[in-house]
Design a protein around this motif. Structure first.
Motif, PDB file in Angstrom:
ATOM      1  N   ARG A   1       0.856  -1.191   0.000  1.00  0.00           N
ATOM      2  CA  ARG A   1       0.000   0.000   0.000  1.00  0.00           C
ATOM      3  C   ARG A   1       0.888   1.235   0.000  1.00  0.00           C
ATOM      4  NH1 ARG A   1      -4.339   0.993   3.946  1.00  0.00           N
ATOM      5  NH2 ARG A   1      -5.332   1.841   2.078  1.00  0.00           N
ATOM      6  N   GLY A   2       0.530   2.220  -0.797  1.00  0.00           N
ATOM      7  CA  GLY A   2       1.308   3.464  -0.835  1.00  0.00           C
ATOM      8  C   GLY A   2       1.114   4.237   0.466  1.00  0.00           C
TER       9      GLY A   2
ATOM     10  N   LEU B   1      -5.203  -5.220  -5.876  1.00  0.00           N
ATOM     11  CA  LEU B   1      -4.495  -5.175  -7.167  1.00  0.00           C
ATOM     12  C   LEU B   1      -3.840  -6.516  -7.496  1.00  0.00           C
ATOM     13  CD1 LEU B   1      -2.901  -1.604  -7.273  1.00  0.00           C
ATOM     14  CD2 LEU B   1      -5.042  -2.425  -8.259  1.00  0.00           C
TER      15      LEU B   1
HETATM   16  P1  ADP Z   1      -6.088  -1.337  -0.918  1.00  0.00           P
HETATM   17  O1  ADP Z   1      -6.816  -0.351  -1.795  1.00  0.00           O
HETATM   18  O2  ADP Z   1      -6.982  -2.140  -0.090  1.00  0.00           O
HETATM   19  O3  ADP Z   1      -4.988  -0.711  -0.163  1.00  0.00           O
HETATM   20  P2  ADP Z   1      -5.244  -2.456  -3.438  1.00  0.00           P
HETATM   21  O4  ADP Z   1      -4.464  -3.695  -3.721  1.00  0.00           O
HETATM   22  O5  ADP Z   1      -6.524  -2.284  -4.123  1.00  0.00           O
HETATM   23  O6  ADP Z   1      -5.394  -2.407  -1.868  1.00  0.00           O
HETATM   24  O7  ADP Z   1      -4.301  -1.254  -3.772  1.00  0.00           O
HETATM   25  C1  ADP Z   1      -3.006  -1.277  -3.330  1.00  0.00           C
HETATM   26  C2  ADP Z   1      -2.433   0.119  -3.220  1.00  0.00           C
HETATM   27  O8  ADP Z   1      -2.313   0.676  -4.527  1.00  0.00           O
HETATM   28  C3  ADP Z   1      -3.281   1.110  -2.499  1.00  0.00           C
HETATM   29  O9  ADP Z   1      -3.093   1.028  -1.104  1.00  0.00           O
HETATM   30  C4  ADP Z   1      -2.768   2.416  -3.037  1.00  0.00           C
HETATM   31  O10 ADP Z   1      -1.536   2.784  -2.416  1.00  0.00           O
HETATM   32  C5  ADP Z   1      -2.475   2.084  -4.473  1.00  0.00           C
HETATM   33  N1  ADP Z   1      -3.582   2.433  -5.373  1.00  0.00           N
HETATM   34  C6  ADP Z   1      -4.487   1.623  -5.928  1.00  0.00           C
HETATM   35  N2  ADP Z   1      -5.336   2.288  -6.726  1.00  0.00           N
HETATM   36  C7  ADP Z   1      -4.934   3.587  -6.668  1.00  0.00           C
HETATM   37  C8  ADP Z   1      -5.401   4.779  -7.284  1.00  0.00           C
HETATM   38  N3  ADP Z   1      -6.448   4.802  -8.103  1.00  0.00           N
HETATM   39  N4  ADP Z   1      -4.751   5.924  -6.999  1.00  0.00           N
HETATM   40  C9  ADP Z   1      -3.674   5.942  -6.162  1.00  0.00           C
HETATM   41  N5  ADP Z   1      -3.203   4.829  -5.541  1.00  0.00           N
HETATM   42  C10 ADP Z   1      -3.812   3.674  -5.811  1.00  0.00           C
END
Ligand code: ADP
Length: 545
Positions: free
Chosen positions: A489-490, A505
């Motif tokens: 996660r970012g 993702l």
């Molecule tokens: P979650 O949303 O539950 O943290 P995901 O696997 O869906 O897990 O996403 C992983 C990470 O990717 C997110 O925590 C975020 O940091 C980044 N991310 C995903 N979609 C976006 C987006 N549309 N804009 C910015 N960051 C995103």
């Protein structure tokens, strides 16, 4: 001086073998005190063997007495060599007690120096004859020399025999081998160097001391280095080296002049050194290969343990998620039913906590679904039901499902889709999850602005591109690189929305790839929005239409 070639050959081979064995064992593990003690002992044996032989060949009385003194000088150190080896074996680190440094070493040095004086061997009583031992007039301290020899050798034999009866397992086998070698060597020495000369006046075997010592050296060498020196590759090298040594030795003993003898002697020594180095190299190669094999095996064991643990973890997660799903769904729907007034009016003060119960249990249900999906993927149990699917309908469905939250957050939606029928070979449920997940993320991570859904057909490439772009928080390059891995996660996402499994993702990528498609992300950086691009093969390309 007439040389008996057979004698010289036999003796030369024995001495060369003792020397080579010494180096082999030493190279096998140069750091080990035992291996060093063995090298010292075998070198002393060789030196003693050579001196012993030369002394029986000398015919000059002046030289002869000095040679015999040298022989007993070397004999003292040779006995000390056995004693030292017996003390050290099988230790890797040397242990020198006070009695050793203050008593044994000084006493042995003193006695060995005495042997060089007339106090031990006073003078020759008869003229030396080649091949025999001349009669020698003993000096007054001859007893001291005898005592030193007896004490050192008895101490060594006692140690070996004592340890043989007080050790177990492999160590016992090692001591057994050494004891066997000692027994053979002593029997030979007593028979040929004592019983035959004194009882039967047969002096022929006196020069062969080194031959009689060989069994002890060979058994001890094997006991120390064990199997390694007997690895097939090493044995072949050893046989090869042995043949060369015999050939050069034959050349040496067949020399017809002193010059030839010296030249061939030099060649023999060079060959010997070459052989030792060759065997050393082979042994160390075999050792490193064995080490690598051992490490590979250990790694394999660790890997399979890790795989087993991973499997257990996945099974546990799968079980726990299954168990949680049912009660959670019940909580979620009960809260929804109460909020919908199925059970009558809801008191004002309860509606807020009820809404929390509903939204939190809904979030938890999403997490649990993610966990279940991941465990199914990892167990290879994810099932796909592929059918011809109109991608536009799937996209519209996903968009409809999330329109509420998009509008609720005040975001605008821009849908760019010229087509109304784009057929792909897909599992509609999985594709719906893919788009829902991406649109949901776009909503979650976009505080304000627009979400764009675009569908582009590339008939030339027989592929369709779906883009889900937003004007949200974006991501940096480092996060982008690993964003499709599990639990990533970012930091900006965590700060904005602490709830998130980091699995969405990963699931998206797995599903898309199961459809023979690709997914990638573009982002100009933090705060500059993100664009997810999914490429799927058109049904026509797969030839299923
Ligand atoms: P979650 O949303 O539950 O943290 P995901 O696997 O869906 O897990 O996403 C992983 C990470 O990717 C997110 O925590 C975020 O940091 C980044 N991310 C995903 N979609 C976006 C987006 N549309 N804009 C910015 N960051 C995103």
């Amino acid at each position: 001086m007439a040389v008996n070639y057979v004698d010289l050959l036999v003796l030369g081979l024995a001495i060369a073998s003792i020397g080579v064995l010494g180096f082999l064992v030493y190279f096998h593990n140069p750091q080990s005190a035992t291996n060093r003690a063995f090298l010292g002992f075998s070198t002393l044996s060789s030196v003693w063997g050579v001196l012993n032989y030369i002394s029986t060949q000398v015919e000059s009385p002046e030289l002869s007495i000095w040679m015999w003194r040298l022989v007993i000088f070397a004999a003292v150190w040779f006995c000390f060599g056995i004693y030292h080896l017996a003390r050290i074996f099988p230790k890797e680190q040397p242990v020198y007690g006070r009695s050793y440094t203050l008593l044994v070493l000084p006493a042995v040095s003193f006695v060995s120096l005495l042997t060089l004086t007339p106090l031990v061997f006073e003078k020759l009583k008869s003229v030396p004859v080649q091949g025999t031992i001349p009669a020698i007039q003993n000096g007054p301290l001859i007893g001291l020399f005898g005592l030193a020899v007896i004490v050192l050798v008895s101490a060594a034999v006692y140690k070996f025999v004592h340890c043989l009866f007080h050790s177990t397992g492999n160590l016992r086998k090692q001591y057994g081998l050494i004891a066997a070698g000692t027994l053979v060597t002593f029997t030979l020495l007593i028979t040929f160097n004592f019983i035959l000369p004194t009882g039967f006046k047969i002096l022929t075997f006196i020069p062969f001391g080194a031959v009689f010592i060989l069994p002890f050296v060979a058994c001890t060498g094997y006991a120390i280095a064990r199997y390694r020196l007997f690895n097939t590759r090493v044995v072949i090298t050893e046989i090869f080296s042995f043949v060369i040594v015999i050939a050069t030795l034959l050349q040496l003993v067949l020399s017809s002049s002193t010059l030839e003898l010296m030249l061939r002697g030099a060649v023999f020594i060079l060959v010997l050194i070459f052989d030792i180095l060759l065997i050393k190299r082979t042994v160390s190669e075999v050792q490193s290969r064995e080490l690598i094999e051992k490490q590979e095996k250990e790694l394999e064991v660790t890997n399979s343990r890790l795989r087993e643990l991973d499997k257990q973890k996945t099974e546990f997660l799968s079980y726990a998620s299954h168990q949680l799903r049912t009660p959670l769904t019940a909580i979620k729907w009960s809260a929804a039913a109460i909020l919908d007034k199925t059970y009558g009016d809801v008191p004002k003060n309860l509606s807020e906590p009820l809404r929390t119960i509903y939204s939190e249990s809904a979030l938890m249900a999403v997490f649990i679904n993610d966990y279940l999906n991941v465990t199914r993927i990892e167990q290879g149990k994810m099932e796909y039901r592929f059918v011809p699917v109109n991608l536009c309908s799937v996209l519209v469905e996903a968009e409809k499902e999330l329109r509420g939250s998009i509008e609720g957050k005040g975001l605008s939606l821009n849908v760019q889709c010229d087509e109304d029928r784009v057929m792909v070979w897909a599992d509609p449920d999985k594709l719906t999850q893919v788009f829902t997940n991406l649109i949901d993320n776009a909503v979650k991570y976009t505080p304000k602005g627009t979400i764009t859904l675009a569908l582009k057909k590339d008939t030339r490439e027989s592929r369709v591109l779906v883009e889900i772009a937003d004007t949200g928080i974006g991501m940096d390059e480092a996060t982008r690189q690993k964003i499709f891995s599990k639990f990533i996660r970012g930091e900006n996402a965590i700060a904005l929305n602490s709830a998130g499994s980091g699995l969405g993702l990963f699931i998206v990528k797995t599903f898309v790839e199961a459809h023979k498609g690709t997914v990638r992300i573009e982002s100009s950086g933090l705060g500059k929005g993100s664009r997810f691009i999914i490429e799927l093969p058109l049904l026509v390309q797969l030839g299923t239409k």
